[in-house]
Design a protein around this motif. Structure first.
Motif, PDB file in Angstrom:
ATOM      1  N   GLU A  11     -36.977  64.587 -17.810  1.00 24.68           N
ATOM      2  CA  GLU A  11     -37.160  63.598 -16.751  1.00 24.68           C
ATOM      3  C   GLU A  11     -38.631  63.453 -16.391  1.00 24.68           C
ATOM      4  OE1 GLU A  11     -36.151  60.618 -14.215  1.00 24.68           O
ATOM      5  OE2 GLU A  11     -34.928  61.615 -15.752  1.00 24.68           O
ATOM      6  N   LYS A  12     -39.344  64.565 -16.397  1.00 22.28           N
ATOM      7  CA  LYS A  12     -40.772  64.505 -16.094  1.00 22.28           C
ATOM      8  C   LYS A  12     -41.525  63.722 -17.164  1.00 22.28           C
ATOM      9  CE  LYS A  12     -44.651  67.460 -14.764  1.00 22.28           C
ATOM     10  NZ  LYS A  12     -45.109  68.859 -14.551  1.00 22.28           N
ATOM     11  N   SER A  13     -41.109  63.876 -18.425  1.00 21.59           N
ATOM     12  CA  SER A  13     -41.742  63.128 -19.510  1.00 21.59           C
ATOM     13  C   SER A  13     -41.389  61.650 -19.442  1.00 21.59           C
ATOM     14  CB  SER A  13     -41.307  63.704 -20.871  1.00 21.59           C
ATOM     15  OG  SER A  13     -41.662  65.061 -20.980  1.00 21.59           O
ATOM     16  N   PHE A  14     -40.165  61.354 -19.002  1.00 19.68           N
ATOM     17  CA  PHE A  14     -39.709  59.959 -18.943  1.00 19.68           C
ATOM     18  C   PHE A  14     -40.352  59.208 -17.785  1.00 19.68           C
ATOM     19  CE2 PHE A  14     -36.730  56.708 -17.464  1.00 19.68           C
ATOM     20  CZ  PHE A  14     -36.486  56.012 -18.638  1.00 19.68           C
ATOM     21  N   ALA A  15     -40.645  59.908 -16.695  1.00 25.52           N
ATOM     22  CA  ALA A  15     -41.152  59.255 -15.482  1.00 25.52           C
ATOM     23  C   ALA A  15     -42.547  58.682 -15.696  1.00 25.52           C
ATOM     24  CB  ALA A  15     -41.168  60.248 -14.324  1.00 25.52           C
ATOM     25  N   ARG A  16     -42.772  57.523 -15.153  1.00 27.96           N
ATOM     26  CA  ARG A  16     -44.109  56.929 -15.207  1.00 27.96           C
ATOM     27  C   ARG A  16     -45.051  57.601 -14.221  1.00 27.96           C
ATOM     28  NH1 ARG A  16     -42.821  50.383 -15.475  1.00 27.96           N
ATOM     29  NH2 ARG A  16     -41.696  50.416 -17.477  1.00 27.96           N
ATOM     30  N   ASP A  17     -44.548  57.854 -13.041  1.00 30.07           N
ATOM     31  CA  ASP A  17     -45.349  58.521 -12.016  1.00 30.07           C
ATOM     32  C   ASP A  17     -44.940  59.995 -11.951  1.00 30.07           C
ATOM     33  OD1 ASP A  17     -46.864  59.307  -9.875  1.00 30.07           O
ATOM     34  OD2 ASP A  17     -45.620  58.320  -8.361  1.00 30.07           O
ATOM     35  N   LYS A  18     -45.812  60.866 -12.467  1.00 27.87           N
ATOM     36  CA  LYS A  18     -45.509  62.294 -12.509  1.00 27.87           C
ATOM     37  C   LYS A  18     -46.197  63.064 -11.393  1.00 27.87           C
ATOM     38  CE  LYS A  18     -45.226  62.215 -17.596  1.00 27.87           C
ATOM     39  NZ  LYS A  18     -45.417  60.774 -17.723  1.00 27.87           N
ATOM     40  N   SER A  19     -46.937  62.373 -10.567  1.00 28.87           N
ATOM     41  CA  SER A  19     -47.799  63.055  -9.599  1.00 28.87           C
ATOM     42  C   SER A  19     -47.021  63.819  -8.535  1.00 28.87           C
ATOM     43  CB  SER A  19     -48.729  62.035  -8.920  1.00 28.87           C
ATOM     44  OG  SER A  19     -47.970  61.056  -8.215  1.00 28.87           O
ATOM     45  N   GLN A  20     -45.770  63.399  -8.243  1.00 30.42           N
ATOM     46  CA  GLN A  20     -45.007  64.030  -7.171  1.00 30.42           C
ATOM     47  C   GLN A  20     -44.126  65.186  -7.639  1.00 30.42           C
ATOM     48  OE1 GLN A  20     -45.520  63.329  -3.889  1.00 30.42           O
ATOM     49  NE2 GLN A  20     -47.169  62.121  -4.806  1.00 30.42           N
ATOM     50  N   PHE A  21     -44.024  65.377  -8.958  1.00 31.75           N
ATOM     51  CA  PHE A  21     -43.230  66.491  -9.460  1.00 31.75           C
ATOM     52  C   PHE A  21     -43.879  67.813  -9.045  1.00 31.75           C
ATOM     53  CE2 PHE A  21     -41.264  63.309 -12.100  1.00 31.75           C
ATOM     54  CZ  PHE A  21     -39.981  63.790 -12.323  1.00 31.75           C
ATOM     55  N   GLY A  22     -43.086  68.704  -8.527  1.00 24.34           N
ATOM     56  CA  GLY A  22     -43.599  69.975  -8.021  1.00 24.34           C
ATOM     57  C   GLY A  22     -44.011  69.912  -6.568  1.00 24.34           C
ATOM     58  N   LYS A  23     -43.904  68.732  -5.947  1.00 20.33           N
ATOM     59  CA  LYS A  23     -44.288  68.552  -4.546  1.00 20.33           C
ATOM     60  C   LYS A  23     -43.119  68.084  -3.675  1.00 20.33           C
ATOM     61  CE  LYS A  23     -49.005  67.279  -5.898  1.00 20.33           C
ATOM     62  NZ  LYS A  23     -50.060  66.221  -5.840  1.00 20.33           N
ATOM     63  N   GLY A  24     -41.905  68.130  -4.240  1.00 22.92           N
ATOM     64  CA  GLY A  24     -40.737  67.704  -3.473  1.00 22.92           C
ATOM     65  C   GLY A  24     -40.158  66.388  -3.935  1.00 22.92           C
ATOM     66  N   ASP A  25     -40.318  66.076  -5.233  1.00 28.15           N
ATOM     67  CA  ASP A  25     -39.783  64.828  -5.781  1.00 28.15           C
ATOM     68  C   ASP A  25     -38.266  64.952  -5.930  1.00 28.15           C
ATOM     69  OD1 ASP A  25     -39.027  62.672  -7.527  1.00 28.15           O
ATOM     70  OD2 ASP A  25     -41.133  62.496  -8.089  1.00 28.15           O
ATOM     71  N   PRO A  26     -37.493  63.996  -5.401  1.00 29.31           N
ATOM     72  CA  PRO A  26     -36.027  64.067  -5.542  1.00 29.31           C
ATOM     73  C   PRO A  26     -35.566  64.124  -6.989  1.00 29.31           C
ATOM     74  CG  PRO A  26     -36.630  62.444  -3.879  1.00 29.31           C
ATOM     75  CD  PRO A  26     -37.911  62.876  -4.545  1.00 29.31           C
TER      76      PRO A  26
END
Length: 500
Positions: A284-299
């Motif tokens: 999912e992290k690879s698929f997402a265009r915006d990865k900046s919020q992963f690890g910071k509380g991304d749903p």
């Protein structure tokens, strides 16, 4: 039409009041066990298996209860991950990465509800996949002879060592230890005793459940005692619990993608929910265009691993039921339960005992709905399980283990043996040697030896018979790749620390 007929049979079994009550009780117990840090589904099922014999349950009822505990524990593992930043079990490790940061933002209730919905989607679709795929795989399994089964067992051992451990050498050592324990007893072919030391209690070999409860439950008690007061965490207070409709709508496709990835990971012998959770999160992290919020509380970082690990849990039941090879550590424990009940998983299970298989599938469909109902409005109640003090928890675990095993075997020697396995399990943890390969070796060692002997008899001692068919060659190739792949992809497969 055959599918609907089988489902009707399954629901007829599942909707009996007693079986339905067992499914609900299993869901509640599983969620409570899963929410406790460190226990997880393997330990939870191992601890409660003796209870099935104490209650005098038949095979279908026992399997429904234990798989409901299994699914419930997979749901419950997210609770301590989100509130304490401590995974309830290994598959919930990835949920910590975004679940705890989201809780720190004051959205602990939203994170718990979202993870519960994602768990429901993953588990429900995986159960449907089990319903559709297992009968097809069972038909393919009729093509398996002794050479193919021997290669399949090797695939289970190598993938468990290559994927399920950080150190192949330690995993291989654990497998060899389990295979060695499996040889204890009277040789069925020659009638000679092996490694018994003249002790008549060992003539029948090592009981699966004695080893499992010792390695999982008793060793867990020893680890708790050793680490008491050392592993504290600052928890997040659970405030208002609401349904985050916007987050659910935003992550609906995330759940579907993660379910597909997790289910395929669960089909791999030995891989299990941990790999499903990791691959779903990274995918999912690879698929997402915006990865900046992963690890910071991304749903999305909550929905993906929860859907992935619950889908893998359902996928792991497919090889267990159709081939008799567990897809995860917990299904290895369930396999031991079936074998103790004189039920042999495999392609004939679907024709000889359809009420067991389809009763289980129908009960899992019901259990998923029950778990969703329990894990949304009652999530505050389950979070309070984290407040159970060790001085209550430890005696309870110990009591269930000892009383259950003694009621099953009636032997004081087995109680001593269980304690010995508990000490062994504690030692293996200290040495960072996985316990699951030991269990797998004990469970499959006898069948592996029998199939090897049959292959040698059929071929008059010709070893090339083991690679004489397309199926066996394919399984050997997969086994070699499964063992060697982590040597080349170890850095890419490394799971980030949940404390980061």
């Amino acid at each position: 039409m055959e599918l609907f007929t089988n489902l009707a049979l399954g629901f007829d079994v599942a909707f009996s009041p007693f079986t339905l009550g067992l499914a609900v009780i299993g869901c509640i117990l599983g969620t409570m066990i899963g929410s406790l840090p460190g226990l997880g589904p393997s330990n939870g099922v191992a601890i409660l298996i003796p209870l099935t014999f104490s209650l005098g349950l038949d095979a279908t009822q026992a399997l429904v209860l234990m798989t409901s505990v299994y699914y419930g524990a997979m749901y419950g593992g997210r609770i301590s991950s989100i509130l304490l930043n401590i995974p309830g079990d290994e598959p919930a490790m990835m949920t910590c990465l975004d679940g705890y940061p989201m809780a720190r933002k004051g959205r602990a209730g939203d994170a718990l509800v979202l993870s519960g919905v994602a768990s429901f989607v993953g588990a429900l679709l995986a159960t449907i996949g089990l319903m559709l795929l297992a009968p097809l795989l069972a038909r393919v399994a009729y093509q398996f002879g002794p050479a193919e089964y021997f290669a399949l067992y090797m695939l289970a051992f190598t993938t468990l060592g290559g994927i399920g451990s950080n150190n192949q050498a330690k995993a291989a050592l654990a497998v060899c230890l389990g295979l060695g324990i499996a040889t204890i007893g009277v040789d069925s072919s020659t009638g000679m005793t092996r490694f018994t030391g003249g002790n008549m209690h060992l003539f029948d070999g090592i009981d699966f459940l004695v080893a499992i409860v010792g390695l999982f439950a008793v060793s867990e008690v020893l680890v708790f005692i050793e680490s008491h007061g050392k592993n504290s965490a600052i928890g997040v207070k659970l405030e208002k619990v609401t349904i985050p409709w916007a987050d659910i709508a935003r992550t609906k496709y995330t759940m579907l993608r993660a379910t597909g990835i997790g289910f395929v990971a669960g089909l791999l012998p030995g891989a299990g929910a941990s790999l499903g959770s990791f691959l779903a999160y990274m995918g999912e992290k690879s698929f997402a265009r915006d990865k900046s919020q992963f690890g910071k509380g991304d749903p999305r970082g909550i929905a993906a691993p929860e859907a992935g690990n619950n889908a893998a849990a359902g996928g792991a039941l497919v090889p267990m039921l159709t081939l008799g090879v567990p897809g995860s550590g917990t299904t290895a424990v369930l396999l031991a339960l079936l074998m103790t009940l004189n039920i042999t998983p495999g392609p004939t299970l679907f024709t000889e005992r359809p009420e067991v298989v389809w009763g289980l599938i129908a009960s899992l469909l019901i259990a998923n709905v029950v778990l969703l109902i329990l894990n949304v409005p009652m999530v505050r109640f389950f979070s309070r399980v984290l407040q159970v003090p060790p001085w209550i928890l430890l005696p309870g675990v110990t009591l269930v283990s000892f009383v259950g095993i003694y009621s099953l075997t009636g032997s004081y020697f087995d109680l001593l043996l269980m304690v010995a396995f508990g000490v062994l399990g504690w030692f293996l943890r200290k040495m960072d040697i996985p316990s699951v390969p030991v269990i797998l070796g004990i469970l499959l060692g006898g069948h592996m030896e029998v199939n090897l002997r049959r292959a040698m008899v059929l071929s008059d001692g010709d070893w090339t018979y083991l690679v004489s068919s397309g199926i066996s060659i394919s399984l050997w190739i997969l086994a070699i790749l499964g063992f060697l792949a982590p040597f080349f992809f170890r850095d890419k497969l490394k799971i980030p620390s949940q404390n980061s």
